[in-house]
Design a protein around this motif. Structure first.
Motif, PDB file in Angstrom:
ATOM      1  N   LEU A 191       0.996  -1.226   0.085  1.00 44.83           N
ATOM      2  CA  LEU A 191       0.074  -0.216  -0.082  1.00 44.83           C
ATOM      3  C   LEU A 191       0.886   1.233   0.095  1.00 44.83           C
ATOM      4  CD1 LEU A 191      -2.708  -0.815   2.692  1.00 44.83           C
ATOM      5  CD2 LEU A 191      -2.773  -1.044  -0.007  1.00 44.83           C
ATOM      6  N   GLN A 192       0.315   2.306  -0.475  1.00 48.19           N
ATOM      7  CA  GLN A 192       0.951   3.629  -0.341  1.00 48.19           C
ATOM      8  C   GLN A 192       1.032   3.715   1.234  1.00 48.19           C
ATOM      9  OE1 GLN A 192      -1.095   6.803  -2.353  1.00 48.19           O
ATOM     10  NE2 GLN A 192      -1.310   5.581  -4.453  1.00 48.19           N
ATOM     11  N   PRO A 193       2.228   4.519   1.456  1.00 46.79           N
ATOM     12  CA  PRO A 193       2.437   4.776   2.859  1.00 46.79           C
ATOM     13  C   PRO A 193       1.490   5.371   3.913  1.00 46.79           C
ATOM     14  CG  PRO A 193       4.595   5.587   1.463  1.00 46.79           C
ATOM     15  CD  PRO A 193       3.266   5.147   0.666  1.00 46.79           C
ATOM     16  N   ARG A 194       0.764   6.405   3.253  1.00 44.06           N
ATOM     17  CA  ARG A 194      -0.409   7.030   3.952  1.00 44.06           C
ATOM     18  C   ARG A 194      -1.560   6.115   3.993  1.00 44.06           C
ATOM     19  NH1 ARG A 194       1.207  11.183   7.135  1.00 44.06           N
ATOM     20  NH2 ARG A 194      -0.735  12.349   6.949  1.00 44.06           N
ATOM     21  N   TRP A 195      -1.927   5.358   3.001  1.00 45.99           N
ATOM     22  CA  TRP A 195      -3.049   4.410   3.226  1.00 45.99           C
ATOM     23  C   TRP A 195      -2.664   3.459   4.020  1.00 45.99           C
ATOM     24  CZ3 TRP A 195      -4.146   3.321  -2.645  1.00 45.99           C
ATOM     25  CH2 TRP A 195      -4.797   4.282  -3.236  1.00 45.99           C
ATOM     26  N   ARG A 196      -1.426   2.988   4.027  1.00 43.71           N
ATOM     27  CA  ARG A 196      -1.054   1.871   5.112  1.00 43.71           C
ATOM     28  C   ARG A 196      -1.289   2.404   6.505  1.00 43.71           C
ATOM     29  NH1 ARG A 196       3.497   0.394   2.805  1.00 43.71           N
ATOM     30  NH2 ARG A 196       4.592   1.830   3.683  1.00 43.71           N
ATOM     31  N   GLU A 197      -0.626   3.680   6.775  1.00 43.44           N
ATOM     32  CA  GLU A 197      -0.593   4.207   8.057  1.00 43.44           C
ATOM     33  C   GLU A 197      -2.415   4.266   8.630  1.00 43.44           C
ATOM     34  OE1 GLU A 197       0.710   8.186  10.490  1.00 43.44           O
ATOM     35  OE2 GLU A 197       0.899   7.855   8.400  1.00 43.44           O
ATOM     36  N   ALA A 198      -2.989   4.770   7.684  1.00 43.28           N
ATOM     37  CA  ALA A 198      -4.573   4.872   7.898  1.00 43.28           C
ATOM     38  C   ALA A 198      -5.188   3.660   8.347  1.00 43.28           C
ATOM     39  CB  ALA A 198      -5.108   5.557   7.058  1.00 43.28           C
ATOM     40  N   VAL A 199      -4.780   2.510   7.562  1.00 41.00           N
ATOM     41  CA  VAL A 199      -5.274   1.241   7.656  1.00 41.00           C
ATOM     42  C   VAL A 199      -4.831   0.641   9.099  1.00 41.00           C
ATOM     43  CG1 VAL A 199      -5.497  -1.239   6.938  1.00 41.00           C
ATOM     44  CG2 VAL A 199      -5.703   0.709   5.157  1.00 41.00           C
ATOM     45  N   MET A 200      -3.629   0.773   9.244  1.00 40.02           N
ATOM     46  CA  MET A 200      -3.089   0.076  10.575  1.00 40.02           C
ATOM     47  C   MET A 200      -3.589   0.858  11.796  1.00 40.02           C
ATOM     48  SD  MET A 200      -0.429  -1.815   9.815  1.00 40.02           S
ATOM     49  CE  MET A 200       0.643  -2.051  11.015  1.00 40.02           C
ATOM     50  N   LEU A 201      -3.651   2.218  11.622  1.00 42.72           N
ATOM     51  CA  LEU A 201      -4.333   2.978  13.023  1.00 42.72           C
ATOM     52  C   LEU A 201      -5.807   2.616  13.043  1.00 42.72           C
ATOM     53  CD1 LEU A 201      -2.549   6.393  12.567  1.00 42.72           C
ATOM     54  CD2 LEU A 201      -2.037   4.758  14.224  1.00 42.72           C
ATOM     55  N   GLY A 202      -6.567   2.600  11.996  1.00 45.56           N
ATOM     56  CA  GLY A 202      -7.923   2.477  12.104  1.00 45.56           C
ATOM     57  C   GLY A 202      -8.511   1.294  12.135  1.00 45.56           C
ATOM     58  N   ARG A 203      -7.851   0.118  11.360  1.00 48.55           N
ATOM     59  CA  ARG A 203      -8.329  -1.333  11.606  1.00 48.55           C
ATOM     60  C   ARG A 203      -7.277  -2.151  12.557  1.00 48.55           C
ATOM     61  NH1 ARG A 203     -12.124   0.854  10.269  1.00 48.55           N
ATOM     62  NH2 ARG A 203     -13.374   0.840   8.231  1.00 48.55           N
ATOM     63  N   ILE A 204      -6.432  -1.903  12.654  1.00 50.81           N
ATOM     64  CA  ILE A 204      -5.451  -2.933  13.520  1.00 50.81           C
ATOM     65  C   ILE A 204      -5.254  -2.311  14.702  1.00 50.81           C
ATOM     66  CG2 ILE A 204      -3.137  -3.920  13.640  1.00 50.81           C
ATOM     67  CD1 ILE A 204      -3.034  -3.883  10.499  1.00 50.81           C
ATOM     68  N   GLU A 205      -4.889  -0.911  15.048  1.00 55.06           N
ATOM     69  CA  GLU A 205      -5.046  -0.363  16.367  1.00 55.06           C
ATOM     70  C   GLU A 205      -6.315   0.033  17.093  1.00 55.06           C
ATOM     71  OE1 GLU A 205      -1.857   2.454  17.085  1.00 55.06           O
ATOM     72  OE2 GLU A 205      -0.889   1.525  15.847  1.00 55.06           O
ATOM     73  N   GLY A 206      -7.189  -0.167  16.168  1.00 52.47           N
ATOM     74  CA  GLY A 206      -8.785   0.221  16.370  1.00 52.47           C
ATOM     75  C   GLY A 206      -9.086   1.679  16.802  1.00 52.47           C
ATOM     76  N   LEU A 207      -8.444   2.684  16.101  1.00 54.30           N
ATOM     77  CA  LEU A 207      -8.452   4.036  16.683  1.00 54.30           C
ATOM     78  C   LEU A 207      -9.607   4.621  15.906  1.00 54.30           C
ATOM     79  CD1 LEU A 207      -4.976   5.554  16.507  1.00 54.30           C
ATOM     80  CD2 LEU A 207      -6.249   4.712  18.352  1.00 54.30           C
ATOM     81  N   SER A 208     -10.555   5.605  16.370  1.00 55.00           N
ATOM     82  CA  SER A 208     -11.467   6.137  15.700  1.00 55.00           C
ATOM     83  C   SER A 208     -11.020   7.090  14.502  1.00 55.00           C
ATOM     84  CB  SER A 208     -12.199   7.074  16.662  1.00 55.00           C
ATOM     85  OG  SER A 208     -11.543   8.169  17.009  1.00 55.00           O
ATOM     86  N   ARG A 209     -12.038   7.453  13.669  1.00 52.54           N
ATOM     87  CA  ARG A 209     -11.304   8.403  12.401  1.00 52.54           C
ATOM     88  C   ARG A 209     -10.858   9.655  13.175  1.00 52.54           C
ATOM     89  NH1 ARG A 209     -15.863  10.375   8.578  1.00 52.54           N
ATOM     90  NH2 ARG A 209     -16.992   8.601   9.552  1.00 52.54           N
ATOM     91  N   ARG A 210     -11.366  10.072  14.276  1.00 56.91           N
ATOM     92  CA  ARG A 210     -10.896  11.317  14.561  1.00 56.91           C
ATOM     93  C   ARG A 210      -9.496  11.198  15.168  1.00 56.91           C
ATOM     94  NH1 ARG A 210     -14.779  13.803  18.320  1.00 56.91           N
ATOM     95  NH2 ARG A 210     -15.331  15.308  16.469  1.00 56.91           N
ATOM     96  N   GLU A 211      -9.222  10.012  16.111  1.00 54.06           N
ATOM     97  CA  GLU A 211      -7.984   9.625  16.447  1.00 54.06           C
ATOM     98  C   GLU A 211      -6.853   9.465  15.394  1.00 54.06           C
ATOM     99  OE1 GLU A 211      -9.133   7.644  20.763  1.00 54.06           O
ATOM    100  OE2 GLU A 211      -9.256   6.694  18.987  1.00 54.06           O
ATOM    101  N   VAL A 212      -7.422   8.729  14.261  1.00 53.20           N
ATOM    102  CA  VAL A 212      -6.312   8.527  13.129  1.00 53.20           C
ATOM    103  C   VAL A 212      -6.165   9.767  12.582  1.00 53.20           C
ATOM    104  CG1 VAL A 212      -6.300   7.606  10.859  1.00 53.20           C
ATOM    105  CG2 VAL A 212      -7.374   6.267  12.464  1.00 53.20           C
TER     106      VAL A 212
END
Length: 185
Positions: A127-148
């Motif tokens: 994945l592109q770095p920013r997409w990967r970061e968003a997926v990792m934070l939002g789906r793997i770490e379970g952060l909310s959209r605001r926290e991401v």
């Protein structure tokens, strides 16, 4: 250490603690609430962190208070997780005698799970770095959209867009089809 040296070290530690550590309490509490599930233990964790930090400061005052406090907090949480995972010897019994099925997956399931995990890690790396970061934070770490968004330093809309494109790209990589168009096995 002589008693006068000890008294001097305690006074320095007191001053350092009051001026450098206590102002970090709000951030520390937020960190603990985010990283520890049992909210009733948060105050006790904070106190234990303070004790560890203070005792270390008596020996030698750390250069970077914030970094030292949060490193101490992480280490304490890791220690607690390790203790939770250890089963007391009194609790260990012969499960076969109790006729209880093992909750552990069989070796075939372990191999399949490892293969799936490897495929997912490979797909994430593509994945592109920013997409990967968003997926990792939002789906793997379970952060909310605001926290991401806060962690990434972008707006919530941008974070949601990164997450949407990241998941779509993962689906394409893993299944060779866009979301919703893949046939179910």
């Amino acid at each position: 250490m002589r008693s006068s040296d000890t008294a001097s070290a305690v006074l320095k530690a007191d001053h350092w603690f009051a001026h450098e550590v206590l102002p970090l309490e709000a951030s520390l509490m937020q960190f603990l609430q985010h990283n520890w599930r049992n909210q009733s233990e948060i105050a006790d964790l904070r106190q234990e962190i303070y004790i560890r930090v203070y005792e270390a400061a008596i020996k030698q005052i750390p250069d970077k208070a914030r970094q030292f406090v949060f490193t101490t907090a992480r280490h304490l949480l890791v220690d607690r997780v390790r203790k939770v995972r250890v089963i007391p010897i009194e609790a260990a019994t012969d499960f076969e005698l109790l006729d209880i099925a093992s909750a552990e997956p069989g070796p075939d399931h372990v191999v399949l799970a490892r293969d799936e995990l490897r495929r997912m890690c490979d797909a994430l790396e593509q994945l592109q770095p920013r997409w990967r970061e968003a997926v990792m934070l939002g789906r793997i770490e379970g952060l909310s959209r605001r926290e991401v968004a806060q962690r990434m330093g972008v707006t919530e809309f941008t974070a949601a867009t990164y997450l949407k494109f990241g998941i779509a790209a993962l689906t394409e990589i893993l299944y060779g089809a866009a979301p919703g168009t893949r046939s179910t096995p």
